[in-house]
Design an enzyme around this catalytic site. Structure first.
Site, short mmCIF file in Angstrom:
data_model
loop_
_atom_site.label_atom_id
_atom_site.label_comp_id
_atom_site.label_asym_id
_atom_site.label_seq_id
_atom_site.Cartn_x
_atom_site.Cartn_y
_atom_site.Cartn_z
N GLU A 1 -3.03 61.43 -70.75
CA GLU A 1 -3.75 60.31 -70.96
C GLU A 1 -3.00 59.24 -72.23
O GLU A 1 -2.02 59.59 -72.58
CB GLU A 1 -4.92 60.84 -71.77
CG GLU A 1 -4.75 61.57 -72.85
CD GLU A 1 -6.13 61.59 -73.79
OE1 GLU A 1 -6.48 60.51 -74.42
OE2 GLU A 1 -6.59 62.72 -74.16
N LYS B 1 -9.86 50.99 -76.20
CA LYS B 1 -9.80 52.36 -75.72
C LYS B 1 -11.13 52.09 -74.61
O LYS B 1 -12.10 52.01 -74.71
CB LYS B 1 -10.59 53.06 -76.69
CG LYS B 1 -10.88 54.56 -76.56
CD LYS B 1 -11.55 55.22 -77.83
CE LYS B 1 -12.55 56.37 -77.37
NZ LYS B 1 -13.19 56.88 -78.53
N VAL C 1 -9.86 60.88 -71.82
CA VAL C 1 -9.88 61.93 -70.99
C VAL C 1 -10.64 61.66 -69.72
O VAL C 1 -10.20 61.61 -68.53
CB VAL C 1 -10.59 63.39 -71.80
CG1 VAL C 1 -10.91 64.41 -70.55
CG2 VAL C 1 -9.73 63.87 -72.79
N ASP D 1 -24.81 61.03 -79.62
CA ASP D 1 -23.32 60.70 -79.47
C ASP D 1 -22.75 61.92 -78.76
O ASP D 1 -22.40 62.80 -79.36
CB ASP D 1 -22.57 60.41 -80.80
CG ASP D 1 -21.02 59.95 -80.69
OD1 ASP D 1 -20.57 59.90 -79.53
OD2 ASP D 1 -20.55 59.63 -81.54
N SER E 1 -19.92 62.67 -76.03
CA SER E 1 -18.66 61.93 -75.30
C SER E 1 -18.78 61.81 -73.87
O SER E 1 -19.32 62.89 -73.07
CB SER E 1 -17.47 62.49 -75.41
OG SER E 1 -16.38 62.11 -74.67
N ALA E 2 -18.33 60.79 -73.06
CA ALA E 2 -18.57 60.80 -71.70
C ALA E 2 -17.62 61.71 -70.92
O ALA E 2 -17.79 61.92 -69.85
CB ALA E 2 -18.12 59.22 -71.33
N ASP E 3 -16.44 62.33 -72.05
CA ASP E 3 -15.73 63.25 -71.23
C ASP E 3 -16.61 64.47 -70.74
O ASP E 3 -16.06 64.93 -69.74
CB ASP E 3 -14.73 63.94 -72.35
CG ASP E 3 -13.79 62.69 -72.86
OD1 ASP E 3 -13.74 61.83 -72.44
OD2 ASP E 3 -12.99 63.28 -73.94
N LYS F 1 -12.03 69.69 -81.56
CA LYS F 1 -11.97 69.69 -82.91
C LYS F 1 -13.48 69.85 -83.59
O LYS F 1 -14.36 69.54 -82.89
CB LYS F 1 -11.53 68.55 -83.45
CG LYS F 1 -9.85 68.19 -83.05
CD LYS F 1 -9.93 67.02 -84.03
CE LYS F 1 -8.34 66.64 -83.83
NZ LYS F 1 -8.07 66.05 -82.49
N1 PSU Z 1 -9.79 64.30 -79.46
C1 PSU Z 1 -8.52 64.62 -79.99
N2 PSU Z 1 -7.80 63.83 -79.83
C2 PSU Z 1 -7.95 62.45 -79.07
C3 PSU Z 1 -9.31 61.98 -78.43
C4 PSU Z 1 -10.02 63.16 -78.79
O1 PSU Z 1 -8.59 65.52 -80.53
O2 PSU Z 1 -7.04 61.75 -78.69
C5 PSU Z 1 -9.52 61.15 -77.76
C6 PSU Z 1 -9.32 61.51 -76.13
O3 PSU Z 1 -8.79 60.29 -75.60
C7 PSU Z 1 -10.62 61.58 -75.88
C8 PSU Z 1 -11.36 60.69 -76.75
O4 PSU Z 1 -11.03 61.25 -74.42
O5 PSU Z 1 -10.65 60.79 -77.89
C9 PSU Z 1 -13.11 60.96 -76.80
O6 PSU Z 1 -13.56 59.65 -77.60
P1 PSU Z 1 -15.09 59.79 -77.62
O7 PSU Z 1 -15.58 60.75 -78.50
O8 PSU Z 1 -15.35 58.43 -78.20
O9 PSU Z 1 -15.77 60.04 -76.32
MN MN Z 2 -19.15 58.84 -78.61
#
Ligand code: PSU
Ligand code: MN
Length: 305
Positions: A27, A89, A109, A141, A143-145, A162
C-alpha cells in the site's frame, strides 16, 4: 489481460501475472501517512527488495493523476514519500472522484485490496489494518478496511492491529463480515508493536504453504471475502507494553481534545505515537513490515505452485 480503462499495471508486474508468477501488493498510505520522510521511502524500497529476495514481484499500489497504478517506479515511491500527508488518503469512497478529476491518492488497505484485485494480485503485505476505534459505539468510527476484507478476495498479511483500536470489537466485526483471522505461528492476535493482545485468533497456521492452501480453498469455492493473516513482530523488535500503552493513551486523549475525527484520526494517532516514543515505535514499525513482506512473498510463491 487488463480490461480496466482506469488501471495501469507496471510491465514487470503484468508479465509476472501473465506467466502465473507470484506478485505481492503493497500500500501507499503507509508511505505517505504512516511514516515520516525519508524513512518511509527507504522502507518502501527495502520492502520491495525483500519481496524480490523471497521470489515474488512487488507491486506498490497508488493513484497517480487519476490512474490506478499496480506497481510504482522508485521515483514514484519517492514522490509519495516526499509529498506525505499532502496526498489525499484514498479509501473506497474516494476512488471515483480522484479518477474523474485526475488526482493523486495514497491507497489504504481498502483501496490497495480493490486495485490489487482488479489487477489479479492475490496477496498483499502491510503493517497494520484499520479497525473499530475505541469509542465507536458513539462515534461509529469503523475503518472501511473491515468491510473490504469482507468483500474482496485478497489475503492481507499484517502485524495485527494497534491498540489505538478496540481490538475485541474489531474481531467481532471481522467475524460478522466472514473474514478468517489467522495467527501466523500464534494463537493470539498480535497488537502490532507487541506480540500479544490478550485476544485469540480464529486459527493458528505455521507455514506459508498452509496459508496458500487455505486461501486457494476460499477462491475455489467462490467465497468473495478476503483473509487476514496476523504475523507477530519478531521478539527482538517488539516494544515494552507499558511504554506503547502510555503513548497510545496520551495520543488518543489529544486526538479527542483536538476534535480530530474521520479520516484524520488514524494518521494523527500514528504520528503522535511515533513522536511520543521518540522514534522507537518507528523502528519497530519498519521491522514488522519487513517481516510481513517476507511471509507474504513466501505465501504468494506457494500459491503459484
Ligand atoms: N494502521 C497502521 N498503519 C497504517 C494504517 C493503519 O498501523 O499506515 C493506515 C492504512 O493505510 C490503513 C488506514 O488502511 O491507515 C486505515 O485508516 P482508517 O482508520 O481511517 O480507515
Ligand atoms: Mn475512520
Amino acid at each position: 489481460m487488463n480490461m480496466n480503462k482506469y488501471l495501469d499495471i507496471k510491465p514487470e508486474v503484468a508479465e509476472a501475472l501473465a506467466a502465473g508468477k507470484p506478485v505481492v501488493a503493497l500500500e501507499s498510505t503507509i508511505i505517505s501517512h504512516g511514516m515520516p520522510y525519508p524513512q518511509n521511502v527507504e522502507t518502501a524500497l527495502q520492502v520491495e527488495q525483500i519481496i524480490r529476495d523471497n521470489g515474488a514481484v512487488p507491486a506498490t499500489i497508488a493513484i497517480i493523476g487519476g490512474r490506478l497504478k499496480a506497481g510504482l517506479t522508485a521515483e514514484e515511491i519517492e514522490y509519495f514519500g516526499k509529498k506525505g500527508q499532502a496526498i489525499t488518503k484514498a479509501s473506497r469512497r474516494d476512488l471515483a472522484v480522484l479518477c474523474a478529476r485526475g488526482m493523486d491518492g495514497a491507497t489504504t488497505v481498502t483501496t490497495t485490496m480493490i486495485i490489487a484485485h482488479m489487477a489479479g494480485i492475490k496477496v498483499f503485505a502491510t503493517g497494520g489494518i484499520g479497525g473499530v476505534h475505541r469509542g465507536a459505539e458513539t462515534t461509529m468510527d469503523i475503518s472501511a478496511d473491515l468491510e473490504e476484507l469482507g468483500q474482496t478476495p485478497v489475503m492481507v498479511v499484517c502485524a495485527g492491529a494497534k491498540s489505538i483500536l478496540d481490538l475485541g470489537l474489531t474481531l467481532e466485526y471481522l467475524e460478522t463480515k466472514g473474514v478468517p483471522v489467522i495467527g501466523f505461528g500464534t494463537e493470539e492476535l498480535p497488537a502490532f508493536y507487541t506480540r500479544q493482545s490478550g485476544f485469540g485468533v480464529d486459527y493458528r497456521v505455521d507455514t506459508p504453504e498452509e496459508l496458500a492452501k487455505i486461501f486457494k480453498a476460499s477462491h475455489e469455492m467462490g467465497l468473495k471475502s478476503g483473509m487476514l493473516v496476523t504475523n507477530p513482530i519478531p521478539e527482538e523488535f517488539a516494544m515494552p507494553k507499558s511504554v506503547i500503552d502510555a503513548a497510545i493513551d496520551q495520543a488518543i486523549a489529544e486526538c479527542n481534545a483536538n476534535g480530530i475525527h474521520g479520516k484524520e484520526t488514524t494518521p494523527f494517532l500514528l504520528a503522535r505515537v511515533a513522536e511520543l516514543t521518540g522514534g522507537d515505535s518507528l523502528a519497530s514499525n519498519i521491522r514488522l513490515v519487513f517481516n510481513n513482506a517476507k511471509i507474504a512473498a513466501q505465501t504468494a510463491v506457494e500459491y503459484c505452485k
